[in-house]
Structure formats: structure tokens, C-alpha cells
Write a protein that holds these residues in place. Structure first.
Motif, PDB file in Angstrom:
ATOM      1  N   SER A   8     -13.856  -9.107 -49.365  1.00 52.65           N
ATOM      2  CA  SER A   8     -14.096  -9.564 -47.991  1.00 52.65           C
ATOM      3  C   SER A   8     -14.844 -10.884 -48.000  1.00 52.65           C
ATOM      4  O   SER A   8     -14.430 -11.845 -47.348  1.00 52.65           O
ATOM      5  N   PRO A  67     -10.938 -25.363 -42.022  1.00 50.45           N
ATOM      6  CA  PRO A  67     -12.164 -24.617 -41.686  1.00 50.45           C
ATOM      7  C   PRO A  67     -12.215 -23.192 -42.221  1.00 50.45           C
ATOM      8  O   PRO A  67     -13.257 -22.554 -42.121  1.00 50.45           O
ATOM      9  N   SER A  68     -11.120 -22.680 -42.745  1.00 49.83           N
ATOM     10  CA  SER A  68     -11.114 -21.321 -43.294  1.00 49.83           C
ATOM     11  C   SER A  68      -9.795 -21.101 -44.006  1.00 49.83           C
ATOM     12  O   SER A  68      -8.840 -21.873 -43.825  1.00 49.83           O
ATOM     13  N   THR A  70      -7.855 -18.636 -43.335  1.00 50.98           N
ATOM     14  CA  THR A  70      -6.929 -18.274 -42.261  1.00 50.98           C
ATOM     15  C   THR A  70      -6.289 -19.524 -41.650  1.00 50.98           C
ATOM     16  O   THR A  70      -5.069 -19.578 -41.450  1.00 50.98           O
ATOM     17  N   ARG A  71      -7.119 -20.540 -41.394  1.00 49.15           N
ATOM     18  CA  ARG A  71      -6.583 -21.770 -40.802  1.00 49.15           C
ATOM     19  C   ARG A  71      -5.686 -22.508 -41.802  1.00 49.15           C
ATOM     20  O   ARG A  71      -4.744 -23.185 -41.404  1.00 49.15           O
ATOM     21  N   HIS A  74      -2.413 -20.638 -41.535  1.00 45.78           N
ATOM     22  CA  HIS A  74      -1.737 -20.948 -40.267  1.00 45.78           C
ATOM     23  C   HIS A  74      -1.143 -22.361 -40.301  1.00 45.78           C
ATOM     24  O   HIS A  74       0.014 -22.566 -39.916  1.00 45.78           O
ATOM     25  N   HIS A 103       0.382 -12.600 -39.097  1.00 45.98           N
ATOM     26  CA  HIS A 103       0.194 -13.061 -37.720  1.00 45.98           C
ATOM     27  C   HIS A 103       0.889 -14.406 -37.487  1.00 45.98           C
ATOM     28  O   HIS A 103       1.451 -14.639 -36.418  1.00 45.98           O
ATOM     29  N   ALA A 104       0.850 -15.271 -38.474  1.00 42.66           N
ATOM     30  CA  ALA A 104       1.563 -16.548 -38.326  1.00 42.66           C
ATOM     31  C   ALA A 104       3.064 -16.300 -38.252  1.00 42.66           C
ATOM     32  O   ALA A 104       3.788 -16.961 -37.492  1.00 42.66           O
ATOM     33  N   GLU A 106       4.464 -13.562 -37.098  1.00 45.79           N
ATOM     34  CA  GLU A 106       4.729 -12.977 -35.766  1.00 45.79           C
ATOM     35  C   GLU A 106       4.752 -14.060 -34.698  1.00 45.79           C
ATOM     36  O   GLU A 106       5.557 -14.010 -33.761  1.00 45.79           O
ATOM     37  N   SER A 107       3.854 -15.005 -34.834  1.00 51.22           N
ATOM     38  CA  SER A 107       3.810 -16.114 -33.891  1.00 51.22           C
ATOM     39  C   SER A 107       5.138 -16.883 -33.949  1.00 51.22           C
ATOM     40  O   SER A 107       5.669 -17.327 -32.925  1.00 51.22           O
ATOM     41  N   GLY A 203     -16.552 -21.229 -43.901  1.00 46.89           N
ATOM     42  CA  GLY A 203     -16.256 -22.477 -43.214  1.00 46.89           C
ATOM     43  C   GLY A 203     -15.388 -23.441 -43.988  1.00 46.89           C
ATOM     44  O   GLY A 203     -15.177 -24.564 -43.550  1.00 46.89           O
ATOM     45  N   GLY A 219       0.327 -28.947 -33.435  1.00 44.52           N
ATOM     46  CA  GLY A 219      -0.881 -29.071 -32.623  1.00 44.52           C
ATOM     47  C   GLY A 219      -1.248 -30.526 -32.413  1.00 44.52           C
ATOM     48  O   GLY A 219      -0.565 -31.429 -32.901  1.00 44.52           O
ATOM     49  N   ALA A 229      -5.650 -31.095 -40.710  1.00 44.52           N
ATOM     50  CA  ALA A 229      -6.793 -30.220 -40.388  1.00 44.52           C
ATOM     51  C   ALA A 229      -7.709 -30.951 -39.417  1.00 44.52           C
ATOM     52  O   ALA A 229      -8.647 -31.619 -39.840  1.00 44.52           O
TER      53      ALA A 229
END
Lengths: 462, 462
Positions: A8, A67-68, A70-71, A74, A103-104, A106-107, A203, A219, A229
Motif C-alpha cells: 500500500s 503527481p502519483s 494513479t495519475r 491515467h 478505471h481508466a 472503464e472511462s 505525491g 486534458g 503532467a
């Protein structure tokens, strides 16, 4: 107080702490500015990028900090799907990817894209041929983790990368769990990782995109980090992340071997010490520091609480933990027992004594939970066998109660007789077949129940 | 070594440093976990959210932490545009918003949305009536900064918020530059800010979304931060951000008054000390710590370099700085001179002596740059006046050369005569009219030049 949940978040490496402190003083200014504070920040950023790129095995200009993790995932997925929009709109992922990848994906499907999930074996690994067969001419991107975050199983990344190259499909590797231990082998196209998994600070993630890979950042535009980023660079944390990656790698071979032996000890001893346990994941092709097992007739949340009371911090893929009522998608994809699930992931520096104490404590903790839940003894009771079939109503009862109720009555039907379990808890679908496999009984199948929920049919064989 | 660029990034507040160090030890674990390290992290996160919400003036459950101010703006804009998709697709922004807002708006128009940019006065402020008139029944979102990041002008946020409320349009306020000095007044709907602007660490932004505002987070789903900011929480930095916001606020009234007086000194003295300077932005309704001025016949990059050599770190909205060839969109929207532009933004604690030394050094630095560029003396030369019209070819020459060439020859035409400047540098369009206004000459207009670029026509009046 042993913390066994490095998967984790790993405690901060001392080198990360030092580097963070130093760059709080030296690296707070905007690296895009021309004055001395800005130039100093730019030098730190460039040096961090070079160090991280060397550890990843790519060119510095192929790597950006995010920043992570996860990002990073994505941005990597959305950017490469957009870059290959003309080729097609299919994304192929393994069924056991991290939720950030799923999740990406699914998006992407919510926006009209197509998703193929490649199944895994009971070990948690994909089969290269199966993965390769999922790639078609309309596949824009394939994603495969380097190693699974819940069960530790290493994926055949190099082989799958080769298959992707043959199919002309870029492969994104989520290396979050493994990058601290070594570079990802093979011809991947994109790679994402997360610093707080290797002892760096929160971070910071990183995203590598090989030259030549089509990539269109999504984006709002932003001039920093090659446009991949947005936002002001989190420089002190980036410096700390790169320094700790390098420092961790210097220790990785020796420490990895030491933790691998500790994990082997857990893998061997837990089934000896605790009845009705399934240790999951590949015993050999795996992360050095991570092992997962599931205990029949135990609920995950209570088990975590009891272990926490004994001083051990672990996590669980069971349902019935506070945040979810469905079992981990990883355990589900593997088809293994999910109840009483415990993931142990050892941070670097874990003392062997702490592992021994965990092994001392675990049997009593599991027995205590089972006793309170009224779990049956290990062997089926030699019951009266007066009825050839029984129905157990566990509707409205949560994991692990449906399995416990099944186990209690299986001895009451004769060999060849059946037990039908009515249940509406999501974990039952996974755990009743898993119980049958563990106890040598036959899982016949499921059907809708007239009274709501699902009727699971089990035939007594032994 | 005085650092005068707090508007880019403020040095870390001592309280931020302390809080960061403490929470590196206490707050590295996953706050979603149930074991003690996770619970401790959760407590820290909750406390930071409460402190930040109090400083913002919202409820804790209305506020999420993001990886940067830029990401807060991006998430706030995309989420509220999506949440009000059925209402309409127009976004209304001031012409002087931060690039993060403008880029998000461009991203919206690229996807088929509509954008209205509200112009500003020469002071940099929007007019509330003009802003209100831009809101129509198809407006999904309006955006207005609390104060401008380049010239310090405060915007009439409370009045515009009232107009937005009357029109039924949510208002997003980018409070990045002002939040450290005090809460944003008025009935805003969303608010974004950035910790490294108030003395917090990099890596933390915040986004507040008032209850009742329609909001649909975009991008892949994630369970953290109310689904509005994916990725593992950057907890030590979040704790440091909240602590420094609170600490800075305790000092804000006194320190703001002190810096306001220092800025007043700069605003008054610079035009006395340096000829041909325009101090821009509202002199009264402004940020306490920020002042911007532009120097005729000077290029911004050289000026920054020379000031850096003297030990002063400032920034510039001029073109001809290393990263851009177009002048700042803020100066352009205000219609003020862009060449030789200097932004001074004083961090908390700036010594008055440093400001005095800046005022001592500046005149010589500007004079030196002008001399090297061959800038004319302040008054137009009483030239021979042999021709009623002259053409100056500055094609291919960068700012401030076209203006310098114009100033050199204006004395060579008689009063009533004209000078045509041929130029293809983007800054000329802003700086030639600005020069005319500063020097009391008439700017007639522009037309395409036969030789490429633009012909700017100037009539000598004095």
C-alpha cells in the motif's frame, strides 16, 4: 510494531527523507524561471529525471514525473489511446490490473471504446498466448502489470511485450509494485510507477513513454513535463523519489533475497499452523516481499482488527472490510478463496523476528475469529445422514457465514447427497466453489433462487 | 539574496517545514487502511481538511486536496461544466485569468464548447456589468480570479458572484494569489488555490465545491477525495499546506500592511527614478505584495538577467524571455506596455532594506540595458524634419527594437508628420500604441505590410 503493508505504502527510505529535506531548501522555486533559485531548481529536476530514467531503463526525455502512480497510469492510457485513435479503439488489459488501470479502461468504454480483459490462471498470471490472441488490428493499447499488487505474481511481461510488438500494439506496463526491485525487462512502450511504493514520498509518480510511441496528452494543455503532467512540479518530493529509487536499487538484490526467504517461510508455515488456509499466487515467479493467503470461515475485517490489536498492519482483499462489500477483483479473476484474506507485504528492513512473531500469533487469532463465528471443525462431522439433500438459507448473511453454514451441514447429507446454499452476498459466488475445491466436494453450479439471491448447489463427495 | 517572485512560488513557511517533517513520520501510510498507521494518517488528513476549510470559509466536506493549483482549476472547470451540460456549454472567463483557467477553457472549446472572454479595463479589472452581460441562459460556468497574478489587481469578486447568482450561473474563483492573505468574500460556488503560493509545499492544491453546485468529476473514477482528485493522498504535504495556511493567516493582516507600504514605495519611486516607465495595475484595489512595471526600450530577458546578477529574482511578462515570443496575455488584455516588464512580488518577511537596494540598483540596470540597445534619450531629438513621413523597417527585429527605432526617428519628422514602423514581432502590436500613449504621440492604426509583417502608423503630435 511491525508494519506489513508495504504494497500500500512503504515507509520513507532514510535517503528519501534526507533528499527531501535538502531540496526543501534548494528546490522550492519554479524551475522554469531564469533567476538563480529557478536555475537551481532546474538542475535538481534534471538530475532527478536522469537518475529515475537510469533506474527505469529509458532516456531522460522519455520520462516525466506525475503527481502519483494513479495519475501516471491515467495519463499514459488516455494519451496513448488518443495517439492511436485512428488505429482503433480497443484496449486490452489483464483482469488483475490495479484499479487505476481498470478505471481508466472503464472511462474509455464509457466514451465508446472497447475493452478486452484477458483472464488469468489460478496463479494470477496471464498466459502469453491468450494475451496475444486478444490483440487485434483495432487494438490501440495493451496494459499489463509487472507483478500483481495483491498476490505478488509476476507477469510474463517480456513475452507479452514481444507479442505486442509483433502485433504492432504498444504495451503499457504498470510497474508500481516491482520498480523498486529492478527494471522491467522487455520491449515495453510505456511504463508507470509510484514513488511511495518504493520508499519515496507520496505525491510522485513517473510515466515513461518510449520515443516513437504515438502519444497525445489529454486534458488542458500545460507546458511543464513535456505537456504530459500539468501543474507546478513537486520538486522536493521528485528529488526524494529519485534518490530513494537509486538507493533502494543498490540494496535490492540482497534485501530482495532476504525478504524472499522470509516470504517462503510464511508460505510454508501458514498452512502448517492454520487449518483450512489457501496460500495464493505463484510461489516462485513473484515479488520478493509479498504473500497472500485466505482463511476459511473467517471474515477479513475482524481478522485485520485482531491482527492490528496484536500489532500487525496488513491488508485484505476480502469483502466485508469497511470500504467494500465485494471481494477483490484479483482474487475473483484467479478463482481463489476470498474470505479471511490477508496480504502480507514486507517493507525493506523487516526483521525476521517480526515475521516469526506473526507466525506465532496468527493461529490463535484465526482460531479466535472462527470460534466467535461458530465455524465448524476442520473435518466434516459424521452426521446422521438422514436426508439426501438439504437447503441452507444464508440470505442476508455476509461472508463468511454462507460458507460456514455450508460446512456445518455437509456432514448431514450422505456422500452423493447435496446441499443448496441460498445466499445474496457477493463473496459466496467465489468462496463456495473455492471451499468445494479445498475440501474435495463437488461444486455443481448456481441458479437463481426463488426467494431472491442465488442458489449454490454442492454435492458431498467425501 | 532577495527573492522577489513570491507570485511564482513562495519560500516554504517555517511552520510548513515543521509540519512536513512531523507528518513524514506520522502520515506516510494509506489513510483508507484500518490499521493504526492508516488511522493516524486519516486523523491527520481530516484535521488538515478542517483547517483548510476554515481558512477558505467552507465546510470540510466541500473541500478536496489536489496535486496542484493547476489540477484544482482543471478539475473544478471540467467537473462543473460536465455537471451543467444540460444547461448549456458556454464558459465565461475574464481575459486575464491564469493560464490554467484559459487552457481548461480552450480544452472545452476544442471539445465543442463555447467561450466568452470578458475584457478588462486598463487597470486589469473586469467591470461587473460587462461580466454580467456576458452571462446567458446557456452559460454553464463563469470563472474569475480573486486577484491577478501578473499585475496584482483585485477583481470585484463579490459583485460578480452576486451577478452570477442572479443569472443562476456558478462562479469558480481562482484564489491562488490571494488565499494566503484572506478568504474570498462573496457567494462563490467553486474555489481553487495552490499551497506553494502561500508558503506551503509544492504538490498541494485545493478545490472547494459548495454543496448544491452540480458537479460531475471527469476522467477515470477514484474513491479518494470524494472522487474529485484521483491518486494516493500526498499527506505530509497536505498537512504542511494546511498548517502554513493557518499560520500565514495569523500574520496576514500585519504583514500585508507592511508589504503594502513597501509596494507603495516601489510604485511611487520607480517612475521617479527611471525615465519612461509605466507602472501597471490598480494602485489601491490590489494584492498587498505585488507590483508590475514596464520600461520602454528594454528587453525583458536582459533586464531579468541583469537584475539576477545584482541578486534580485523577479519575473517578467515581456516577450523575449526564454520561454515565449509573445507578450503576456494579461498585459495585452490591459493594453499596456509589455517591453521591459518586471513583476516584483514580495514574500512575507521581505526586508525594507532589500526593497531600498532594489530601488538603488534598478535605474542603473535599466540605463545600462538601454545604452547597449542604442535606445534614444527620453525627449525626442529636435531633428532636421526634412521629410513629412518616414518608414522604419524593423522586420525580423525582436522587441524592444521596433519601438526603439520608432523613438529614434520620431524627431526627424515635423509635428503632424508620420512614421510607419514595419514589424513582425508580436509585441509591437501592444508596445507601439503603448509608446504613443506614454509619449503623447498619436497611434493611427495598423495595416498589413506589403513586405510581410504589419505596418504601424504613428503621427507626431509633440
Amino acid at each position: 510494531m511491525p508494519y506489513f503493508d508495504a504494497a500500500s505504502a512503504a515507509p520513507l527510505h532514510p535517503v528519501a527523507r534526507q533528499a527531501l529535506l535538502a531540496s526543501l531548501d534548494e528546490g522550492w522555486a519554479d524551475p522554469a524561471r531564469l533567476y538563480r533559485e529557478g536555475r537551481r531548481a532546474r538542475l535538481l529536476l534534471d538530475a532527478a529525471r536522469e537518475a529515475a530514467a537510469e533506474a527505469v531503463g529509458c532516456r531522460p526525455d522519455e520520462l516525466v514525473f506525475t503527481p502519483s502512480g494513479t495519475r501516471a497510469v491515467h495519463a499514459g492510457i488516455s494519451g496513448s489511446l488518443a495517439g492511436r485513435r485512428r488505429v482503433g479503439n480497443r484496449i486490452v488489459v489483464s483482469a488483475v490490473e490495479h484499479s487505476s488501470v481498470l478505471h481508466a479502461a472503464e472511462s474509455h468504454t464509457a466514451a465508446g471504446g472497447t475493452l478486452t480483459e484477458v483472464p488469468v490462471a489460478r496463479s494470477g498470471a496471464v498466459d502469453t498466448d491468450v494475451f496475444a490472441a486478444a490483440l487485434d488490428s483495432g487494438t490501440a493499447l495493451a496494459c499489463l502489470q509487472s507483478a500483481n499488487h495483491e498476490v505478488g505474481t509476476a507477469q510474463p511481461v517480456a513475452e507479452v511485450a514481444e507479442a505486442c510488438r509483433a502485433a504492432g500494439v504498444p504495451l503499457l506496463v504498470d510497474a508500481a509494485q516491482s520498480l523498486g526491485w529492478g527494471p522491467v525487462e522487455g520491449g515495453w512502450s510505456l511504463l508507470a510507477a509510484s514513488a511511495h511504493k518504493w520508499g519515496g514520498p507520496a505525491g510522485v509518480g513517473l510515466l515513461a513513454v518510449r520515443k516513437g510511441v504515438r502519444f497525445a496528452p489529454q486534458g488542458p494543455s500545460d507546458e511543464r513535463e513535456s505537456g504530459r503532467a500539468p501543474g507546478f512540479e513537486n520538486l522536493p518530493a521528485i528529488v526524494a523519489a529519485a534518490a530513494s529509487l537509486r538507493a533502494g536499487r543498490a540494496e535490492a538484490a540482497a534485501e530482495g533475497a532476504r525478504l524472499r526467504a522470509l516470504v517462503d517461510r510464511i508460505r510454508a508455515r501458514v498452512p502448517e499452523l492454520v487449518p483450512d488456509v489457501e496460500v495464493v499466487g505463484d510461489p516462485v515467479r513473484r515479488l520478493p516481499h509479498l504473500v497472500t493467503f485466505s482463511c476459511l470461515y473467517v471474515d477479513g475485517e475482524t481478522l485485520l482488527h485482531e491482527l492490528d490489536r496484536e500489532g500487525f498492519s496488513v491488508s485484505s482483499g476480502s469483502s466485508c472490510t469497511s470500504s467494500t462489500l465485494t471481494p477483490s477483483h484479483v482474487l475473483r479473476a484467479m478463482g481463489v478463496l476470498s474470505e479471511g484474506n490477508v496480504r502480507v507485504s514486507l517493507p525493506a528492513g523487516t526483521a525476521a523476528e517480526d515475521v516469526d512473531r506473526f507466525l506465532d500469533v496468527l493461529p490463535g487469532v484465526v482460531a479466535g475469529v472462527r470460534e466467535r463465528l461458530g465455524a465448524p471443525a476442520s473435518a466434516p462431522a459424521a452426521g446422521a445422514a438422514d436426508s439426501a439433500s438439504l437447503v441452507v438459507d444464508a440470505l442476508g448473511r455476509r461472508c463468511p457465514i454462507p460458507v460456514i453454514e455450508l460446512a456445518k451441514v455437509i456432514g448431514d447429507v450422505p456422500v452423493g447427497g447435496t446441499v443448496t446454499v441460498l445466499a445474496d452476498d457477493a463473496a459466496a459466488r467465489l468462496d463456495i466453489p473455492a471451499w468445494c475445491e479445498m475440501r474435495g466436494q463437488e461444486y455443481v453450479g448456481e441458479s437463481p433462487s426463488e426467494r431472491g439471491g442465488v442458489a449454490y448447489l454442492v454435492r458431498r463427495l467425501t
